[in-house]
Design an enzyme around this catalytic site. Structure first.
Site, PDB file in Angstrom:
ATOM      1  N   HIS A  71       0.838  -1.204   0.000  1.00 54.57           N
ATOM      2  CA  HIS A  71       0.000   0.000   0.000  1.00 54.57           C
ATOM      3  C   HIS A  71       0.879   1.262   0.000  1.00 54.57           C
ATOM      4  CE1 HIS A  71      -3.430   2.544   1.423  1.00 54.57           C
ATOM      5  NE2 HIS A  71      -2.441   3.205   2.018  1.00 54.57           N
ATOM      6  N   GLU A  72       1.861   1.296   0.885  1.00 52.67           N
ATOM      7  CA  GLU A  72       2.730   2.475   0.966  1.00 52.67           C
ATOM      8  C   GLU A  72       3.611   2.592  -0.281  1.00 52.67           C
ATOM      9  OE1 GLU A  72       1.917   4.588   3.053  1.00 52.67           O
ATOM     10  OE2 GLU A  72       0.916   3.413   4.600  1.00 52.67           O
ATOM     11  N   HIS A  75       1.658   4.457  -2.710  1.00 54.60           N
ATOM     12  CA  HIS A  75       1.760   5.917  -2.552  1.00 54.60           C
ATOM     13  C   HIS A  75       3.026   6.440  -3.217  1.00 54.60           C
ATOM     14  CE1 HIS A  75      -1.738   6.714  -0.157  1.00 54.60           C
ATOM     15  NE2 HIS A  75      -1.371   5.896   0.813  1.00 54.60           N
TER      16      HIS A  75
END
Length: 141
Positions: A71-72, A75
């Site tokens: 998920h990060e 980003h």
């Protein structure tokens, strides 16, 4: 799933020879740290002095740590220049646009190269791929 997202995932896997978010992040020069982030924060991504960091809550079980890393990483790849926190919401049904995009990136990365088995529902497939059960509420089956 969005074609541009699939293309980005394919490029990352081809370039780094893996779909492991930890290995991809390391190959990209992103520093991964584990720390106690409290009860509601699962992970965060930030830049400091031109260095990039993913911090993952050290109390999470391994499937969640893997998902949070992906998920990060989403980003980093999708939201250049923006540091975002991945916060556990009281309701899993209303994440912001950037969080939804990072979640979709994580799911696309973690399921890359896998296909649902015969008779396997999408829900079962995602669970087999190691997607945490709570994340499945973001998607229609």
């Amino acid at each position: 799933m969005d074609d541009s997202l699939q293309s980005l995932i394919r490029q990352l896997i081809k370039k780094h020879h893996t779909s492991c978010p930890f290995e991809i992040a390391a190959s990209l020069g992103i520093h991964i740290r584990f720390a106690d982030l409290g009860q509601t924060t699962k992970g965060l991504y930030f830049r400091k002095l031109r260095r990039r960091f993913i911090v993952i809550h050290n109390q999470l079980p391994p499937p969640w740590q893997r998902f949070v890393c992906a998920h990060e990483l989403g980003h980093d790849r999708l939201h250049k220049g923006i540091s975002r926190f991945f916060l556990e919401e009281h309701s899993y049904f209303s994440p912001g646009k950037l969080e939804r995009q990072a979640n979709r990136f994580a799911i696309a990365l973690l399921t890359a190269g896998l296909t649902p088995g015969q008779g396997e529902s999408l829900h079962e497939f995602y669970l087999r791929a190691g997607i945490p059960q709570e994340m499945l509420y973001f998607f229609d089956f």
